[in-house]
Design a protein around this motif. Structure first.
Motif, short mmCIF file in Angstrom:
data_model
loop_
_atom_site.label_atom_id
_atom_site.label_comp_id
_atom_site.label_asym_id
_atom_site.label_seq_id
_atom_site.Cartn_x
_atom_site.Cartn_y
_atom_site.Cartn_z
N TYR A 456 0.76 -1.02 -0.03
CA TYR A 456 0.00 -0.01 0.07
C TYR A 456 0.90 1.17 0.06
O TYR A 456 0.99 2.10 1.01
N ASN A 457 1.53 1.52 -1.19
CA ASN A 457 2.36 2.92 -1.35
C ASN A 457 2.47 2.97 -2.79
O ASN A 457 2.26 2.00 -3.40
N LYS A 458 2.99 4.03 -3.31
CA LYS A 458 3.16 4.63 -4.65
C LYS A 458 4.09 3.64 -5.44
O LYS A 458 3.70 3.06 -6.45
N HIS A 459 4.93 3.24 -4.64
CA HIS A 459 6.16 2.33 -5.40
C HIS A 459 5.62 1.18 -5.74
O HIS A 459 5.71 0.59 -6.96
N SER A 460 4.87 0.30 -4.91
CA SER A 460 4.05 -0.80 -5.02
C SER A 460 3.14 -0.79 -6.04
O SER A 460 3.10 -1.75 -7.07
N LEU A 461 2.12 0.24 -5.78
CA LEU A 461 1.34 0.53 -6.87
C LEU A 461 1.79 0.49 -8.36
O LEU A 461 1.32 -0.03 -9.40
N THR A 462 2.94 1.18 -8.44
CA THR A 462 3.38 1.42 -9.88
C THR A 462 3.94 0.01 -10.39
O THR A 462 3.68 -0.39 -11.40
N GLY A 463 4.38 -0.86 -9.50
CA GLY A 463 4.58 -2.30 -9.85
C GLY A 463 3.49 -3.07 -10.16
O GLY A 463 3.62 -3.57 -11.29
N VAL A 464 2.43 -2.68 -9.41
CA VAL A 464 1.32 -3.61 -10.10
C VAL A 464 0.67 -3.15 -11.22
O VAL A 464 0.17 -3.96 -12.10
N LEU A 465 0.66 -1.92 -11.42
CA LEU A 465 0.27 -1.18 -12.86
C LEU A 465 1.17 -1.54 -14.03
O LEU A 465 0.65 -2.00 -14.97
N CYS A 466 2.58 -1.82 -13.72
CA CYS A 466 3.36 -2.23 -14.87
C CYS A 466 2.86 -3.68 -15.25
O CYS A 466 3.05 -3.95 -16.31
N ASP A 467 2.56 -4.48 -14.19
CA ASP A 467 2.35 -5.95 -14.48
C ASP A 467 0.93 -5.85 -15.04
O ASP A 467 0.84 -6.74 -16.03
N ILE A 468 0.02 -5.21 -14.88
CA ILE A 468 -1.38 -5.29 -15.51
C ILE A 468 -1.31 -4.86 -17.02
O ILE A 468 -1.76 -5.64 -17.80
N VAL A 469 -0.30 -3.72 -17.18
CA VAL A 469 -0.50 -3.29 -18.50
C VAL A 469 0.32 -4.22 -19.33
O VAL A 469 0.00 -4.64 -20.67
N VAL A 470 1.49 -4.67 -18.90
CA VAL A 470 2.33 -5.78 -19.44
C VAL A 470 1.65 -7.20 -19.79
O VAL A 470 1.66 -7.55 -20.98
N LEU A 471 0.73 -7.54 -18.70
CA LEU A 471 0.11 -8.61 -19.04
C LEU A 471 -0.94 -8.56 -20.13
O LEU A 471 -1.15 -9.29 -20.94
#
Length: 598
Positions: A456-471
């Motif tokens: 629950y922070n901006k750094h982790s959120l950025t990682g999740v968003l990278c995952d979703i977009v790349v997937l």
């Protein structure tokens, strides 16, 4: 034992004839759109099927004349019985296709101006055939594996069964490749029309979200107090936007204090509105679409607590879009939800740059299969544990089919790339160890940041968003639709292709939207439940409530007419698409109608 081995060989022959029947159907379908189609070709196919049926009977007679081989023979005969039923279905499909060809011939004589309608019928038929082939594979693969695993068979017999499964997959892939070639005849028209349809929807949302006078515009207000992970919160905002679009209102999102980024949704994604940018205002509570019709501002709860549930909730789609979507897409609800997700996830410039740099860092390229493996807090509470081997089974299958397709086109085999997204850092090393012939892309640090106590922070959120977009950008996705991240990637995928409905495989749930209306299918064939089985009976025309697909040829659900619950053969039903007219789309009918004219 020789008799059993011979029977397994004959089983392979039976399977060959069944898939050849599907092959003839596919190649027959490829000619539907040609004005010079010869109706006699369909009769030849029928004669061929009759000849194959006679050969099947001769094979069956020969099998019966062989020496009995205990319990194994009985089980193989049960499989053969199922194959006969599948071949009967193939003959029925051929009859239906022959009738369509005859109608096509008559229509050519009368008019040459109706190619759009005929083309869309052909594409829908290809989708149905694709689904039938896949369901036949699921069924035979599951039954054969069950037979192999339950009995202690000699190594020679077990090896024969393994050969059957391998040959089955190869033949299934060949049939599916033929279906893809069948679709190609309409690909350019489909791509153009689906692209324009998406642009029209995005423009309409943009117009609703940017009224000329925000103070007098009717609004829906949502907050971000729902306690859950990002995938869940993303779908909460998506639901809020759907409520606004369906009621002809502007969505105002109160996201201050958001636990991922306290500054709010608009610091990560583009603002939902350029004209209604002030602080959220309180509104009257949701009482129902008609009851709130005159209220200026309406506040809606989370979807799970929504009373007087409107008809436009998923899996419904706008009636104005239904004709085109059902013509050219295999999962219209996923496409519609994908359009809403696409709007709320438009990235701020800094995020777009982060995603671009991430793709460059991992050397993201095509073709590639994306694998989303959700572990940690999900396992044991919302989903079962799935080993890396379960995911990779579908990865291997996809690349085997891709290589067959390349052989057909005269191209070389491709490097086998896999993008891994997971909240378990150990998955990366495990995959490399167990599958050394594959190259795995991904970032272990993203997996580490996705842990329960660090997400629950901006750094982790950025990682999740990278995952979703790349997937979503992968050529095929393997995941678990019990996970909102897997579903979000699948939804976004629909906005990147004319039809990405078949570009994913879930290990557990079928596609759904949390809080949706009941998912329904309609029976197209009668079914009599087998004695002492978990099945239920139904008649053609019955409505079946869907609970899930077991990926073994059977789904779980309930007959709405009899209220009997249990399993039913997946190939005997078709999807029911709920259509609801959206008053917020004035003039969209004309825009959509003009797509085909331009």
């Amino acid at each position: 034992m020789a008799a059993v081995s011979h029977r397994i060989f004959l089983y392979c022959v039976v399977l060959f004839w069944m898939l050849m029947a599907l092959y003839f159907l596919t190649n027959n379908g490829q000619n539907i759109d040609k004005d010079s189609y010869d109706i006699q070709s369909s009769m030849r196919i029928m004669e061929e099927l009759q000849r194959q049926n006679q050969q099947l009977r001769e094979i069956t007679a020969e099998m019966r004349s062989l020496e009995r081989s205990q319990e194994a023979v009985g089980k193989l005969e049960q499989l053969l019985k199922s194959l006969r039923a599948d071949l009967s279905l193939c003959r029925a499909k051929s009859n239906e296709l022959s009738q369509r060809v005859a109608q096509r011939t008559l229509s050519i004589d009368r008019s040459r101006s109706n190619t759009n309608h005929l083309g869309s019928t052909s594409y829908a038929g290809a989708l149905a055939l694709q689904n039938q082939i896949q369901e036949i594979y699921y069924f035979i693969n599951s039954k054969t594996k069950h037979f192999k695993s339950r009995d202690k068979l000699p190594d020679e017999i077990a090896q024969d069964i393994f050969g059957v499964l391998s040959d089955l997959k190869s033949r299934t892939n060949a049939a599916l490749i033929d279906v893809e070639f069948l679709k190609q005849s309409e690909k350019s028209v489909q791509a153009r029309e689906m692209k324009l349809l998406g642009e029209i929807v995005q423009r309409k949302i943009q117009q609703l979200q940017n009224p000329s006078d925000c103070s007098t515009a009717k609004k829906i207000v949502c907050d971000m107090t729902k306690s859950c992970g990002f995938g869940c919160q993303l779908h909460h905002v998506t639901y809020c936007l759907l409520m606004a679009v369906a009621t002809d209102r502007t969505l105002v999102l109160d996201s201050q204090g958001w636990k991922y980024v306290p500054e709010g949704w608009g610091t990560v994604f583009r603002k939902l509105s350029d004209t209604c940018t002030g602080s959220a205002v309180s509104g009257v509570r949701w009482k129902g679409m008609d009851a709130n019709a005159q209220d200026l501002v309406v506040s809606v709860p989370i979807i799970d607590s929504l009373g007087n549930r409107p008809s436009y909730l998923p899996l419904s789609i706008p009636e104005q879009l239904a004709q085109k979507l059902t013509m050219y897409h295999g999962n219209p609800p996923a496409w519609w939800i994908g359009q809403l997700v696409n709007y709320v996830m438009r990235p701020q410039d800094w995020l777009a740059e982060e995603i671009k740099n991430f793709e460059k860092k991992i050397d993201f390229r095509h073709p590639i299969v994306g694998v989303h493996i959700r572990r940690t807090d999900k396992v044991g509470s919302e989903a079962a544990f799935h080993s890396i081997d379960e995911y990779m089974t579908y990865v291997v299958d996809w690349y085997d089919k891709e290589d067959m397709n390349r052989q057909r086109l005269g191209s070389d085999k491709t490097e086998r790339l896999v993008y891994i997204a997971s909240d378990d850092p150990n998955v990366h090393s495990e995959a490399k160890l167990r599958f050394p012939n594959y190259k795995f892309l991904g970032d272990v640090r993203v997996s580490e940041s996705a842990g329960v106590h660090t997400r629950y922070n901006k750094h982790s959120l950025t990682g999740v968003l990278c995952d979703i977009v790349v997937l979503s950008k992968c050529d095929f996705l393997v995941g678990t639709f019990s996970s909102q991240v897997s579903r979000a990637a699948y939804e976004l995928m629909q906005t990147l292709h004319p039809d990405a409905s078949a570009m994913a495989q879930s290990l557990d749930d079928i596609f759904y939207f949390g809080g949706q209306h009941a998912h329904s299918q309609k029976a197209i064939y009668d079914h009599e439940a087998k004695p002492l089985s978990e099945e239920f009976s139904f008649r053609a025309g019955d409505t079946i409530g869907v609970a899930g697909n077991h990926w073994d040829g059977y789904s779980k659900g309930v007959n709405r007419r009899t209220n009997k619950q249990g399993l039913y053969p997946s190939y005997k039903v078709r999807e029911v698409i709920s259509r609801v007219r959206f008053s917020s789309f004035p003039g969209i009918d004309e825009l959509i109608a003009n797509i085909s004219k331009n």
